[in-house]
Design an enzyme around this catalytic site. Sequence first.
Site, short mmCIF file in Angstrom:
data_model
loop_
_atom_site.label_atom_id
_atom_site.label_comp_id
_atom_site.label_asym_id
_atom_site.label_seq_id
_atom_site.Cartn_x
_atom_site.Cartn_y
_atom_site.Cartn_z
N TYR A 1 8.14 5.41 -1.14
CA TYR A 1 7.49 5.60 -2.45
C TYR A 1 8.13 6.73 -3.25
O TYR A 1 8.01 6.76 -4.46
CB TYR A 1 6.00 5.93 -2.26
CG TYR A 1 5.12 4.72 -2.09
CD1 TYR A 1 5.32 3.84 -1.05
CD2 TYR A 1 4.06 4.49 -2.97
CE1 TYR A 1 4.50 2.75 -0.88
CE2 TYR A 1 3.24 3.40 -2.80
CZ TYR A 1 3.45 2.53 -1.76
OH TYR A 1 2.63 1.45 -1.61
N LYS B 1 9.17 1.38 12.81
CA LYS B 1 10.11 0.27 13.01
C LYS B 1 11.36 0.88 13.62
O LYS B 1 12.47 0.78 13.09
CB LYS B 1 10.38 -0.42 11.66
CG LYS B 1 11.16 -1.70 11.75
CD LYS B 1 10.39 -2.85 12.38
CE LYS B 1 11.30 -4.05 12.57
NZ LYS B 1 10.67 -5.15 13.31
N ASP C 1 5.58 -4.77 12.86
CA ASP C 1 5.27 -6.21 12.91
C ASP C 1 4.26 -6.50 14.03
O ASP C 1 3.31 -7.27 13.85
CB ASP C 1 6.55 -7.05 13.06
CG ASP C 1 7.50 -6.52 14.15
OD1 ASP C 1 7.27 -5.42 14.67
OD2 ASP C 1 8.48 -7.24 14.48
N ASP D 1 0.27 1.41 3.52
CA ASP D 1 -0.22 0.63 2.38
C ASP D 1 -0.52 -0.79 2.81
O ASP D 1 -1.58 -1.34 2.53
CB ASP D 1 0.85 0.64 1.27
CG ASP D 1 0.42 -0.18 0.06
OD1 ASP D 1 -0.74 -0.02 -0.37
OD2 ASP D 1 1.23 -0.99 -0.43
N ASP E 1 -4.48 -2.72 3.83
CA ASP E 1 -5.05 -3.93 3.20
C ASP E 1 -5.45 -4.94 4.28
O ASP E 1 -6.48 -5.60 4.17
CB ASP E 1 -4.04 -4.58 2.25
CG ASP E 1 -4.19 -4.08 0.81
OD1 ASP E 1 -4.65 -2.94 0.62
OD2 ASP E 1 -3.84 -4.84 -0.12
C1 IPM Z 1 -3.00 1.83 -2.63
C2 IPM Z 1 -2.39 1.06 -3.77
C3 IPM Z 1 -1.32 1.92 -4.42
C4 IPM Z 1 -0.27 2.19 -3.37
C5 IPM Z 1 -0.69 1.32 -5.69
C6 IPM Z 1 -1.71 0.94 -6.71
C7 IPM Z 1 0.35 2.23 -6.27
O1 IPM Z 1 -1.91 -0.16 -3.35
O2 IPM Z 1 -3.52 2.93 -2.85
O3 IPM Z 1 -2.99 1.31 -1.52
O4 IPM Z 1 0.64 1.36 -3.17
O5 IPM Z 1 -0.33 3.25 -2.73
MG MG Z 2 -2.40 -0.61 -1.33
#
Ligand code: IPM
Ligand code: MG
Length: 398
Positions: free
Chosen positions: A143, A192, A224, A248, A252
Amino acid sequence: MSRIRIALVPGDGIGPEVINATRGVLDAACRRFGIDLSYDELLAGGIAIDATGSPLPEATLATARQCQAVLLGAVGGPRWDTLPGHLRPERALLGLRSGLGLYANLRPAVLHGPLASACPLHPAIAARGIDMVIVRELTGGLYFGERGRKNGPGGEEAFDTETYSVLEVERIARVGFELARGRKRRLVSVDKANVLESSRLWRETVLRVAADYPDVALEHLYVDNAAMQLIRRPDDFDVMVTSNLFGDILSDEAAMITGSIGMLPSASLGAPGTPGMYEPIHGSAPDIAGQDKANPLATILSAAMMLRLSLGRPDAAAAVEEAVRTVLESGVRTLDIHDRSPELPPAVGTREMGRLVARAVLDGDPDPASRTTSRTSSARKGKGRTAPKSGRTGRSRS
Ligand code: IPM
Ligand code: MG
């Protein structure tokens, strides 16, 4: 009682709605626990681009630095999607994270009992429960590495680079080990290292730090495999520490297996004495913005983390978490966590969910005399519990 300054950053899309609902819950918690908060409402994201031309106006970062904590809704939306990278709303988030030095991102993923049916995994797996925390490195890696475009033999090229220093890995590893120490003493480090040099440094460093934590069981997983194991045996995970990008993605995935991304809070922390930032892990959901459909619980639970980790009020934090449990147990659901079963009442909107949690915070007060509003005793459910049944971070399931 001294006033505590909170920076409120509603942002875009459903951000303002979930922040509003959360403010009602914070007001209730403050009333019950005698906490005095003041809010500085700050511009960031698309709304800031429209108002000032910049996703993160200098005044926002400067004011945030003076507050004890930042509570953020969400940023981004299709209106700003065609802007160049450095002007996109997401820059606001990245700028706040790096500007405040928030290198440790804690993302607890808990499958709340009443939501077991919302878990998309096999019921036998859901029945075993999920209670883990992802510790995501937040100010380094892909990032924030060198990036750019240039011309090459194949035409235009673009590159992003993953760089980690020993210092960066060491401090995030320590956050993971410390957290695990207060929980089930199990830490999984995700990398990784079979392919990436930055991951090999990551693994060596984590291994070295592990010598200081002989009481914590450490396991290494390739990313993975980690993605697979999260689905196969989610109950086996306690604390997971990983890089910015892997965190990240895996957070999710962890969110989805707990039923809905609308439920997961987060805390971003830096050096002691700097303000922490608290935000739901979901995005701005432009498709449902302004329709009173969003689930505010991730933001409400983020506010609970803020009370615990930045304001030193574990009592108020536990009361908010308990109120969320009470409301879920009573069958109240927003659309995203409603399993369509006829036994449940129809889904409620953002505002109503916030109002019910706020009421449950006040109703949870064992000493009604301390309540300042005139409320009828019939509104109380007689649940005088203030102790948490389980913590969201830093403690094990009880
Ligand atoms: C998160 C989001 C952010 C990230 C985006 C919106 C920049 O997906 O906080 O997980 O990738 O960190
Ligand atoms: Mg995210």
